[in-house]
Design a protein around this motif. Structure first.
Motif, PDB file in Angstrom:
ATOM      1  N   MET A   1     -30.806  51.800  -3.434  1.00 12.43           N
ATOM      2  CA  MET A   1     -31.883  50.848  -3.175  1.00 12.43           C
ATOM      3  C   MET A   1     -32.188  50.014  -4.407  1.00 12.43           C
ATOM      4  N   PHE A   2     -32.148  50.633  -5.571  1.00 17.94           N
ATOM      5  CA  PHE A   2     -32.384  49.895  -6.812  1.00 17.94           C
ATOM      6  C   PHE A   2     -31.295  48.855  -7.026  1.00 17.94           C
ATOM      7  N   LEU A   3     -30.041  49.234  -6.786  1.00 15.35           N
ATOM      8  CA  LEU A   3     -28.937  48.283  -6.905  1.00 15.35           C
ATOM      9  C   LEU A   3     -29.079  47.147  -5.899  1.00 15.35           C
ATOM     10  N   LEU A   4     -29.495  47.476  -4.685  1.00 12.69           N
ATOM     11  CA  LEU A   4     -29.712  46.451  -3.674  1.00 12.69           C
ATOM     12  C   LEU A   4     -30.747  45.447  -4.152  1.00 12.69           C
ATOM     13  N   GLY A   5     -31.842  45.950  -4.718  1.00  8.56           N
ATOM     14  CA  GLY A   5     -32.876  45.070  -5.237  1.00  8.56           C
ATOM     15  C   GLY A   5     -32.388  44.185  -6.373  1.00  8.56           C
ATOM     16  N   LEU A   6     -31.522  44.728  -7.232  1.00 11.64           N
ATOM     17  CA  LEU A   6     -30.978  43.934  -8.341  1.00 11.64           C
ATOM     18  C   LEU A   6     -30.258  42.691  -7.822  1.00 11.64           C
ATOM     19  N   PHE A   7     -29.464  42.859  -6.777  1.00  8.77           N
ATOM     20  CA  PHE A   7     -28.709  41.718  -6.241  1.00  8.77           C
ATOM     21  C   PHE A   7     -29.580  40.828  -5.352  1.00  8.77           C
ATOM     22  N   MET A   8     -30.533  41.415  -4.639  1.00  8.76           N
ATOM     23  CA  MET A   8     -31.437  40.606  -3.826  1.00  8.76           C
ATOM     24  C   MET A   8     -32.246  39.652  -4.693  1.00  8.76           C
ATOM     25  N   GLY A   9     -32.574  40.083  -5.903  1.00  7.63           N
ATOM     26  CA  GLY A   9     -33.330  39.237  -6.817  1.00  7.63           C
ATOM     27  C   GLY A   9     -32.602  37.968  -7.199  1.00  7.63           C
ATOM     28  N   GLY A  10     -31.290  37.949  -7.030  1.00  3.61           N
ATOM     29  CA  GLY A  10     -30.517  36.755  -7.313  1.00  3.61           C
ATOM     30  C   GLY A  10     -30.455  35.782  -6.150  1.00  3.61           C
ATOM     31  N   VAL A  11     -31.142  36.099  -5.059  1.00  5.20           N
ATOM     32  CA  VAL A  11     -31.115  35.244  -3.866  1.00  5.20           C
ATOM     33  C   VAL A  11     -32.471  34.614  -3.600  1.00  5.20           C
ATOM     34  N   PHE A  12     -33.537  35.404  -3.637  1.00  8.51           N
ATOM     35  CA  PHE A  12     -34.853  34.938  -3.215  1.00  8.51           C
ATOM     36  C   PHE A  12     -35.343  33.723  -3.998  1.00  8.51           C
ATOM     37  N   MET A  13     -35.468  33.871  -5.301  1.00 15.52           N
ATOM     38  CA  MET A  13     -36.061  32.811  -6.107  1.00 15.52           C
ATOM     39  C   MET A  13     -35.193  31.557  -6.198  1.00 15.52           C
ATOM     40  N   PRO A  14     -33.894  31.655  -6.466  1.00 16.07           N
ATOM     41  CA  PRO A  14     -33.085  30.433  -6.583  1.00 16.07           C
ATOM     42  C   PRO A  14     -33.051  29.589  -5.310  1.00 16.07           C
ATOM     43  N   THR A  15     -32.992  30.241  -4.145  1.00 15.89           N
ATOM     44  CA  THR A  15     -32.957  29.458  -2.909  1.00 15.89           C
ATOM     45  C   THR A  15     -34.279  28.740  -2.671  1.00 15.89           C
ATOM     46  N   THR A  16     -35.384  29.388  -3.021  1.00 20.49           N
ATOM     47  CA  THR A  16     -36.696  28.761  -2.830  1.00 20.49           C
ATOM     48  C   THR A  16     -36.840  27.522  -3.700  1.00 20.49           C
ATOM     49  N   VAL A  17     -36.523  27.650  -4.991  1.00 21.43           N
ATOM     50  CA  VAL A  17     -36.665  26.529  -5.922  1.00 21.43           C
ATOM     51  C   VAL A  17     -35.673  25.422  -5.587  1.00 21.43           C
ATOM     52  N   ALA A  18     -34.437  25.784  -5.297  1.00 21.91           N
ATOM     53  CA  ALA A  18     -33.411  24.775  -5.024  1.00 21.91           C
ATOM     54  C   ALA A  18     -33.698  24.010  -3.737  1.00 21.91           C
ATOM     55  N   SER A  19     -34.290  24.664  -2.759  1.00 23.71           N
ATOM     56  CA  SER A  19     -34.536  23.999  -1.477  1.00 23.71           C
ATOM     57  C   SER A  19     -35.466  22.804  -1.629  1.00 23.71           C
ATOM     58  N   LEU A  20     -36.356  22.837  -2.625  1.00 29.98           N
ATOM     59  CA  LEU A  20     -37.330  21.755  -2.803  1.00 29.98           C
ATOM     60  C   LEU A  20     -36.975  20.830  -3.963  1.00 29.98           C
ATOM     61  N   ALA A  21     -35.849  21.095  -4.628  1.00 26.58           N
ATOM     62  CA  ALA A  21     -35.513  20.346  -5.841  1.00 26.58           C
ATOM     63  C   ALA A  21     -35.273  18.866  -5.574  1.00 26.58           C
ATOM     64  N   THR A  22     -34.708  18.524  -4.441  1.00 23.88           N
ATOM     65  CA  THR A  22     -34.388  17.122  -4.154  1.00 23.88           C
ATOM     66  C   THR A  22     -35.241  16.531  -3.038  1.00 23.88           C
ATOM     67  N   VAL A  23     -36.312  17.221  -2.680  1.00 21.51           N
ATOM     68  CA  VAL A  23     -37.232  16.739  -1.642  1.00 21.51           C
ATOM     69  C   VAL A  23     -38.290  15.845  -2.277  1.00 21.51           C
ATOM     70  N   ASP A  24     -38.550  14.702  -1.679  1.00 23.36           N
ATOM     71  CA  ASP A  24     -39.582  13.798  -2.177  1.00 23.36           C
ATOM     72  C   ASP A  24     -40.926  14.506  -2.176  1.00 23.36           C
ATOM     73  N   ARG A  25     -41.727  14.242  -3.188  1.00 27.89           N
ATOM     74  CA  ARG A  25     -43.003  14.951  -3.334  1.00 27.89           C
ATOM     75  C   ARG A  25     -43.928  14.727  -2.133  1.00 27.89           C
ATOM     76  N   LYS A  26     -43.851  13.583  -1.505  1.00 26.56           N
ATOM     77  CA  LYS A  26     -44.708  13.331  -0.341  1.00 26.56           C
ATOM     78  C   LYS A  26     -44.303  14.180   0.862  1.00 26.56           C
ATOM     79  N   ASP A  27     -43.096  14.747   0.808  1.00 23.80           N
ATOM     80  CA  ASP A  27     -42.619  15.578   1.911  1.00 23.80           C
ATOM     81  C   ASP A  27     -42.693  17.074   1.596  1.00 23.80           C
ATOM     82  N   LEU A  28     -43.344  17.448   0.500  1.00 26.73           N
ATOM     83  CA  LEU A  28     -43.369  18.854   0.104  1.00 26.73           C
ATOM     84  C   LEU A  28     -44.068  19.733   1.144  1.00 26.73           C
TER      85      LEU A  28
END
Length: 468
Positions: free
Chosen positions: A348-375
């Motif tokens: 479970m600890f190993l699973l969490g280590l790799f899951m941590g590489g998915v959650f945050m980057p996808t969230t930040v990247a999804s909004l990186a090229t979105v116009d601020r008025k569309d946030l």
């Protein structure tokens, strides 16, 4: 502020299950009769999400967030004081509606406040409630029910939420919003009906059986309504859900990764307690303490990912994270009746280590090229996608268990059924990892490393502080 909102909303969605036996005893019912208490929350949450973006644009993030949080806390108080099952279900529905606005409103306010470079650091803090809340909910619920009463699984929201309301009222800068296009009432009705009906079918499938008339009807009707809603949103001049944002490849691909990639990760979190308690005969406490190490793994990795994001980019980080998830799920597929708790905890600890590489980057990247008025719109669509992925996780697990369990042993799946379920999750994670390595992340990496005037924060907290 946003950390507190996320924490109580996630805990409330997970903690109620622990209290069901006590609630049944209180009202003289069977636990199965309380199914509506659990199902009504995600159904109403899904129905409220589509309206959240318009509300934020019209009334401003602060006002919407504080109103939704106040309604959530008020409905929590009413749930705890409910005198009958019908009252509890009704107040639970109000909780779900409030939570459906809370999630996207808090996200929209957060990402409107910080620029792309700062969002990476902010996401490292936001991952804390997202991981600790679902892991801590069963343990917290057990303690409250055993030492106080089932009513406290609802009352516990108040000591966390009331200070957040006070802080938001005094410290968050006013954000008036602007006059958005005319409210798309047909879009709301279609979207809410489609999401609510589909979510009902998905949530009820494991309980009633996937071949039951109710479930089949709900899923079929939900699919038709969803198709009609999509057609309406694409044709409308001012749609409630701006589906055209999916024309942005980075936004579309990160959401697709979230939709599909969440299934093996959350599926493993759903399957773990079943394997330990039903497969190995472990207690609920042993199960809770054995799945909890996943949260520590995620929190550790997120700190490293926050440093590497601008240098490496989300493509490599997310791809490697999902590949690692697939490998760990293969390890889980080797677990049997001889597997010790500490071995399971290590996995479970190993699973969490790799899951941590998915959650945050996808969230930040999804909004990186979105116009601020569309946030606000983008945050709403993100929430819809993640709620859908979260609902599909138990669907896949349950289906895999049923397909690998003899009809005579349906109530007690064999160890091999759990092993095959882990293999199915591993295969899905591997496929998603391959897709993740095709993510076009050059703009996301550039935005995180070089803040520009155009993405400077516009919403500030009074006295120079910032929301968080």
């Amino acid at each position: 502020m946003c950390v507190s909102v996320t924490f109580i909303a996630i805990v409330d969605g997970a903690i109620t299950t622990v209290a069901l036996p006590s609630i049944a005893a209180q009202f003289g019912l069977t636990t199965a009769a309380l199914d509506g208490v659990v199902v009504v929350y995600p159904v109403c949450l899904a129905m409220a999400i589509p309206a959240s973006a318009w509300l934020v644009e019209r009334f401003g993030g602060k006002r919407v967030l504080l109103t939704a949080l106040t309604a959530f806390l008020g409905s929590s108080l009413l749930c705890g004081a409910a005198a009958s099952l019908s009252e509890l279900v009704a107040f639970r529905a109000l909780q779900g509606l409030s939570a459906g606005v809370l999630f996207p409103a808090s996200t929209a306010l957060l990402y409107a406040t910080f620029n792309s470079a700062e969002q990476v650091r902010v996401a490292r803090y936001m991952i804390v409630p997202q991981q600790i809340a679902p892991a801590a909910a069963p343990i917290l619920g057990g303690l409250l029910v055993d030492h106080l009463s089932w009513r406290w699984v609802f009352y516990v929201n108040l000591p966390v939420g009331l200070p957040a309301v006070l802080f938001g009222t005094l410290c968050l800068a006013a954000h008036r919003g602007h006059r958005p296009p005319r409210f798309d009432l047909p879009g709301l009705l279609l979207s809410a009906a489609a999401l609510g009906t589909t979510m009902f079918g998905v949530c009820e499938g494991p309980n009633r059986g996937w071949t039951s008339t109710v479930v089949i009807t709900a899923l079929a009707l939900g699919t038709v309504l969803l198709a009609v809603a999509v057609i309406h949103q694409l044709r409308a001049t001012a749609p409630l859900l701006k589906l055209r944002l999916f024309a942005n490849r980075l936004f579309r691909d990160t959401n697709l990764i979230n939709l599909v990639g969440l299934v093996p990760m959350l599926g493993a979190m759903f399957l773990g307690p079943l394997f330990l308690q039903q497969g190995l005969g472990r207690t609920a406490l042993e199960s809770g303490t054995s799945t909890f190490p996943e949260a520590f793994g995620v929190l550790l990795t997120v700190q490293v990912v926050g440093v590497l994001y601008a240098r490496v980019g989300p493509r490599i980080i997310v791809g490697c994270g999902l590949a690692g998830v697939s490998l760990v799920l293969l390890l889980f597929s080797t677990c049997d009746q001889h597997t010790g708790l500490w071995t399971f905890r290590a996995y479970m600890f190993l699973l969490g280590l790799f899951m941590g590489g998915v959650f945050m980057p996808t969230t930040v990247a999804s909004l990186a090229t979105v116009d601020r008025k569309d946030l606000a719109q983008a945050s709403t669509l993100n929430t819809v996608v993640r709620q859908t992925g979260g609902a599909l996780a138990p669907v896949m697990v349950t289906t895999a268990l049923v397909l690998n369990t003899p009809a005579a042993a349906a109530a007690n799946p064999p160890i091999t059924a759990y092993q095959h379920a882990y293999l199915a999750l591993a295969a899905l994670a591997a496929v998603t990892a391959v897709f993740a390595f095709t993510l076009p992340d050059a703009q996301a990496r550039a935005a995180a490393s070089t803040p520009t005037a155009s993405n400077r924060p516009t919403t500030r907290v009074r006295r120079g502080a910032r929301t968080g």
